[in-house]
Design a protein around this motif. Structure first.
Motif, PDB file in Angstrom:
ATOM      1  N   LYS A  95       0.835  -1.211   0.000  1.00 20.42           N
ATOM      2  CA  LYS A  95       0.000   0.000   0.000  1.00 20.42           C
ATOM      3  C   LYS A  95       0.866   1.257   0.000  1.00 20.42           C
ATOM      4  O   LYS A  95       0.506   2.275  -0.590  1.00 20.42           O
ATOM      5  CB  LYS A  95      -0.909   0.024   1.234  1.00 20.42           C
ATOM      6  N   ILE A 117      -1.042   4.618  -1.234  1.00 22.06           N
ATOM      7  CA  ILE A 117      -2.251   4.721  -0.411  1.00 22.06           C
ATOM      8  C   ILE A 117      -1.866   5.070   1.022  1.00 22.06           C
ATOM      9  O   ILE A 117      -2.589   5.759   1.727  1.00 22.06           O
ATOM     10  CB  ILE A 117      -3.046   3.400  -0.472  1.00 22.06           C
ATOM     11  N   SER A 146      -1.903   8.334  -5.255  1.00 19.31           N
ATOM     12  CA  SER A 146      -1.952   6.996  -5.846  1.00 19.31           C
ATOM     13  C   SER A 146      -2.306   7.004  -7.341  1.00 19.31           C
ATOM     14  O   SER A 146      -1.790   6.192  -8.099  1.00 19.31           O
ATOM     15  CB  SER A 146      -2.917   6.111  -5.068  1.00 19.31           C
ATOM     16  N   HIS A 147      -3.187   7.919  -7.768  1.00 22.42           N
ATOM     17  CA  HIS A 147      -3.569   7.862  -9.188  1.00 22.42           C
ATOM     18  C   HIS A 147      -2.401   8.202 -10.113  1.00 22.42           C
ATOM     19  O   HIS A 147      -2.330   7.719 -11.238  1.00 22.42           O
ATOM     20  CB  HIS A 147      -4.792   8.731  -9.483  1.00 22.42           C
ATOM     21  N   VAL A 169      -0.336   4.963 -10.310  1.00 23.64           N
ATOM     22  CA  VAL A 169      -0.987   4.024 -11.234  1.00 23.64           C
ATOM     23  C   VAL A 169      -0.681   4.429 -12.674  1.00 23.64           C
ATOM     24  O   VAL A 169      -0.381   3.589 -13.521  1.00 23.64           O
ATOM     25  CB  VAL A 169      -2.524   3.989 -10.991  1.00 23.64           C
ATOM     26  N   ARG A 172      -1.223  -2.154  -8.345  1.00 24.38           N
ATOM     27  CA  ARG A 172      -1.352  -3.050  -7.201  1.00 24.38           C
ATOM     28  C   ARG A 172      -2.697  -3.772  -7.274  1.00 24.38           C
ATOM     29  O   ARG A 172      -3.733  -3.150  -7.506  1.00 24.38           O
ATOM     30  CB  ARG A 172      -1.299  -2.231  -5.909  1.00 24.38           C
ATOM     31  N   PRO A 206      -5.081  -5.496  -4.903  1.00 27.77           N
ATOM     32  CA  PRO A 206      -5.137  -5.516  -3.444  1.00 27.77           C
ATOM     33  C   PRO A 206      -5.573  -6.866  -2.887  1.00 27.77           C
ATOM     34  O   PRO A 206      -6.227  -7.660  -3.559  1.00 27.77           O
ATOM     35  CB  PRO A 206      -6.164  -4.438  -3.112  1.00 27.77           C
ATOM     36  N   LEU A 239      -7.580   5.558 -16.640  1.00 21.34           N
ATOM     37  CA  LEU A 239      -6.673   6.677 -16.940  1.00 21.34           C
ATOM     38  C   LEU A 239      -6.370   6.749 -18.443  1.00 21.34           C
ATOM     39  O   LEU A 239      -6.366   5.729 -19.141  1.00 21.34           O
ATOM     40  CB  LEU A 239      -5.383   6.526 -16.129  1.00 21.34           C
ATOM     41  N   SER A 296      -4.783  -1.764 -16.663  1.00 17.21           N
ATOM     42  CA  SER A 296      -4.083  -0.508 -16.358  1.00 17.21           C
ATOM     43  C   SER A 296      -2.688  -0.440 -16.977  1.00 17.21           C
ATOM     44  O   SER A 296      -1.943   0.486 -16.703  1.00 17.21           O
ATOM     45  CB  SER A 296      -3.957  -0.317 -14.840  1.00 17.21           C
ATOM     46  N   GLU A 317     -11.002   1.353  -1.964  1.00 16.75           N
ATOM     47  CA  GLU A 317      -9.641   0.900  -2.224  1.00 16.75           C
ATOM     48  C   GLU A 317      -9.517   0.419  -3.666  1.00 16.75           C
ATOM     49  O   GLU A 317      -8.518   0.672  -4.339  1.00 16.75           O
ATOM     50  CB  GLU A 317      -9.211  -0.188  -1.242  1.00 16.75           C
ATOM     51  N   LEU A 333      -9.084   3.372  -5.852  1.00 15.64           N
ATOM     52  CA  LEU A 333      -7.714   3.898  -5.809  1.00 15.64           C
ATOM     53  C   LEU A 333      -6.770   3.043  -6.653  1.00 15.64           C
ATOM     54  O   LEU A 333      -5.895   3.572  -7.344  1.00 15.64           O
ATOM     55  CB  LEU A 333      -7.200   3.941  -4.365  1.00 15.64           C
ATOM     56  N   THR A 334      -6.969   1.729  -6.630  1.00 20.04           N
ATOM     57  CA  THR A 334      -6.024   0.865  -7.345  1.00 20.04           C
ATOM     58  C   THR A 334      -6.147   1.000  -8.856  1.00 20.04           C
ATOM     59  O   THR A 334      -5.218   0.648  -9.560  1.00 20.04           O
ATOM     60  CB  THR A 334      -6.166  -0.623  -6.979  1.00 20.04           C
ATOM     61  N   VAL A 335      -7.288   1.447  -9.368  1.00 21.39           N
ATOM     62  CA  VAL A 335      -7.358   1.644 -10.822  1.00 21.39           C
ATOM     63  C   VAL A 335      -6.996   3.078 -11.211  1.00 21.39           C
ATOM     64  O   VAL A 335      -7.120   3.461 -12.373  1.00 21.39           O
ATOM     65  CB  VAL A 335      -8.738   1.268 -11.412  1.00 21.39           C
ATOM     66  N   GLY A 336      -6.570   3.862 -10.240  1.00 22.39           N
ATOM     67  CA  GLY A 336      -6.080   5.197 -10.575  1.00 22.39           C
ATOM     68  C   GLY A 336      -7.143   6.278 -10.540  1.00 22.39           C
ATOM     69  O   GLY A 336      -6.978   7.336 -11.132  1.00 22.39           O
ATOM     70  N   ILE A 337      -8.254   6.007  -9.847  1.00 21.61           N
ATOM     71  CA  ILE A 337      -9.269   7.043  -9.701  1.00 21.61           C
ATOM     72  C   ILE A 337      -8.816   8.018  -8.613  1.00 21.61           C
ATOM     73  O   ILE A 337      -8.414   7.604  -7.530  1.00 21.61           O
ATOM     74  CB  ILE A 337     -10.640   6.421  -9.343  1.00 21.61           C
ATOM     75  N   ASN A 338      -8.883   9.294  -8.934  1.00 22.03           N
ATOM     76  CA  ASN A 338      -8.524  10.336  -7.986  1.00 22.03           C
ATOM     77  C   ASN A 338      -9.752  10.626  -7.127  1.00 22.03           C
ATOM     78  O   ASN A 338     -10.667  11.334  -7.547  1.00 22.03           O
ATOM     79  CB  ASN A 338      -8.074  11.574  -8.769  1.00 22.03           C
TER      80      ASN A 338
END
Lengths: 236, 293
Positions: free
Chosen positions: A47, A52, A72-73, A76, A82, A84, A105, A153, B181, B184-189
């Motif tokens: 994390k 995060i 974090s974005h 990525v 990651r 999770p 993205l 991603s 969570e 966040l892991t896919v890059g969403i702000n």
């Protein structure tokens, strides 16, 4: 050349220090594993790398960029992805929507249809279930979806947090085979596991995390024959 | 309690559904904000009042038709909500719930008292030519501005539904409300999603204010009338449930209107709170909520 370098990071939850001076290096195209028991700090480490959680001290570098201060974005977006622990898929959304969000993205979005094809090649069952809401999938299928979403991603480095957790042995084997295949296709892997034997068996190098500290590191083959590892983790 | 005649009953059903659409739009704004941010926005009513006053002043000062003013109230309220989130709500997202409650309540007190100071507590009406226009359909009288309000409410709800269902940003908003969570892991702000969702929620209630303005009075405290009802609607539909909010709005509109026809005088609110208590007792997750939600 290194892809990821973690230099002496300390991480806290409130006043409690969870990681102490942790360092590790991941080189391109490798599979690296971090093993340790529940509560050793493995998920915390991933994390923190993913942005995060923030490290109180130390630095994290990804290719030529220092990333430990980035949100974090942005991490990525650089291709450090990651997956999770516990999958964290979007349960009421369809399998396809989950995968599409993996390419949320801009850089990944451009290649969305191409990536989708690759993911469906790797996990044909996801193609069969694309219209199904993902909460209705089995545990193994949800793990495949989580990995598939991560692949959408466009990872340069894929970090997997206990992908075998809660899965039947046959499925564990399948997931590990898939991870190996993703690596063969060119993606660097950082694998966190409690399943110490399988993880070390697959990885080039391993780190052993205990109570938030790296206590051992080295070539996987050496770790597998290490007396301490054998006794404490492999039960032989 | 008296049994109403059939014409009165039909009349109250029609009126109830029409106002229910507006309740739905108010509640959708509230439920969207709650769903994404887990914030109970007590300032929602004052945002509605701002929507109404924006429409009122655009009409009085510039002669802009209330319905046309939607083109301004929606972006203005969106921007207002966005700024409120960005500079105020954002600071307390990780704070305990009572702090969040105090902040949104405080925002509403500031806005309402500023409105009282600037515009006086007087009740105003927008004297458009069609304010009292109505057509009769058999025994039922159908008020023109209420029909328009209903049509706009349904239209805006549909547009928002389409946006959440089919666009990447909409999906990201749903993702953020389902699994932070994962988002966040896919890059969403998430910070960006929060101010956009708050802006959309504010625009919804602002638009509801605008379409209600031609048939309702405009005053600094008008928001409370709708928003207390909207809280009941949100709980009825399941907190954070989009379609639940719309259907809940229609149910509450109907219950209030038909209730007023059956129960005399000032007791029409009684029906709403009676439903509210029943839902809390027997179906606390709402009619369309998950049992564990």
């Amino acid at each position: 050349m290194f892809l990821l370098k973690v230099n002496n990071i300390d991480v806290f939850y409130g006043d409690a220090q969870v990681l102490h001076q942790v360092s590790l290096t991941v080189r391109e195209k490798e599979i690296i594993t971090i093993v340790g028991v529940n509560g050793a700090g493995k998920s915390t480490l991933l994390k923190t790398i993913g942005g995060i959680l923030k490290a109180a001290n130390g630095e994290i570098w990804f290719m030529d960029d220092r990333i430990d201060l980035l949100p974090s974005h942005q991490i990525v977006d650089k291709g450090l992805i990651r997956i999770p622990e516990g999958r964290k898929i979007f349960p009421t959304m369809t399998v396809l929507e989950n995968l599409e969000l993996g390419s949320y993205l801009p850089k990944a979005k451009v290649k969305r249809s191409e990536s989708l094809e690759k993911v469906f090649d790797l996990f044909p069952v996801l193609k069969d279930r694309e219209k199904q809401s993902s909460g209705t999938l089995s545990g193994g299928e949800q793990q495949m979806l989580a990995i598939g979403r991560g692949l959408m991603s466009l990872p340069k480095l894929l970090m997997l947090d206990e992908p075998s957790l809660g899965l039947a042995p046959l499925l564990v084997k399948q997931i590990f085979n898939t991870v190996r295949e993703i690596n063969v296709q060119g993606t660097t892997i950082l694998l966190v596991e409690q399943n110490v034997f399988n993880a070390l068996d697959m990885a080039a190098e391993g780190y052993v995390l205990e109570n938030g500290r790296i206590v051992l590191e080295g070539k996987s083959q050496d770790l597998l024959t290490d007396e301490y590892i054998k006794e404490a983790y492999l039960g032989v | 309690m008296t049994l109403p005649g059939i014409p009165l009953l039909l009349q109250s059903i029609v009126s109830g559904i029409l106002i229910g659409g507006v309740y739905g739009l108010v509640a959708i704004g509230l439920t969207l904000i709650f769903g994404v941010m887990k914030i109970i926005n007590f300032a929602h009513g004052s945002f509605m009042m701002l929507g109404m006053f924006t429409t009122y002043w655009l009409y009085v000062l510039l002669g802009i038709d209330p319905y046309l003013s939607l083109l301004l109230t929606i972006p203005l309220l969106f921007l207002f909500g966005l700024l409120v989130e960005r500079f105020l709500i954002d600071k307390i997202l990780d704070a305990p719930e009572h702090n969040q409650l105090l902040l949104t309540l405080g925002i509403s007190l500031v806005i309402e008292n500023l409105a009282l100071f600037l515009w006086s507590p007087n009740f105003r009406t927008i004297d458009v030519s069609y304010a009292n226009k109505a057509t009769t359909l058999g025994p039922v009288m159908i008020s023109f501005p209420k029909v328009v309000a209903f049509v706009f409410a349904i239209f805006l709800t549909t547009v928002l539904y389409y946006f959440l269902k089919n666009t990447d940003l909409g999906k990201a908003i749903r993702a953020a409300s389902e699994e932070k969570e994962g988002a966040l892991t896919v890059g969403i702000n998430l910070k960006k999603i929060y101010y956009i969702a708050f802006g959309i929620g504010t625009a919804c209630v602002g638009a509801a204010g605008t379409v209600a303005a031609p048939f309702f009075y405009v005053s600094p405290q008008v928001g409370g009338v709708f928003v207390i009802t909207a809280f009941v609607v949100v709980v009825l539909g399941g907190m954070g449930n989009f379609l639940g909010a719309l259907i809940g709005g229609l149910i509450i509109g109907l219950a209030e209107s038909v209730g007023a026809a059956i129960i005399p005088g000032q007791l029409k609110q009684f029906i709403i709170y009676f439903i509210f208590i029943l839902v809390l007792l027997f179906k606390p997750a709402g009619l369309f909520g998950k049992a564990n939600a």
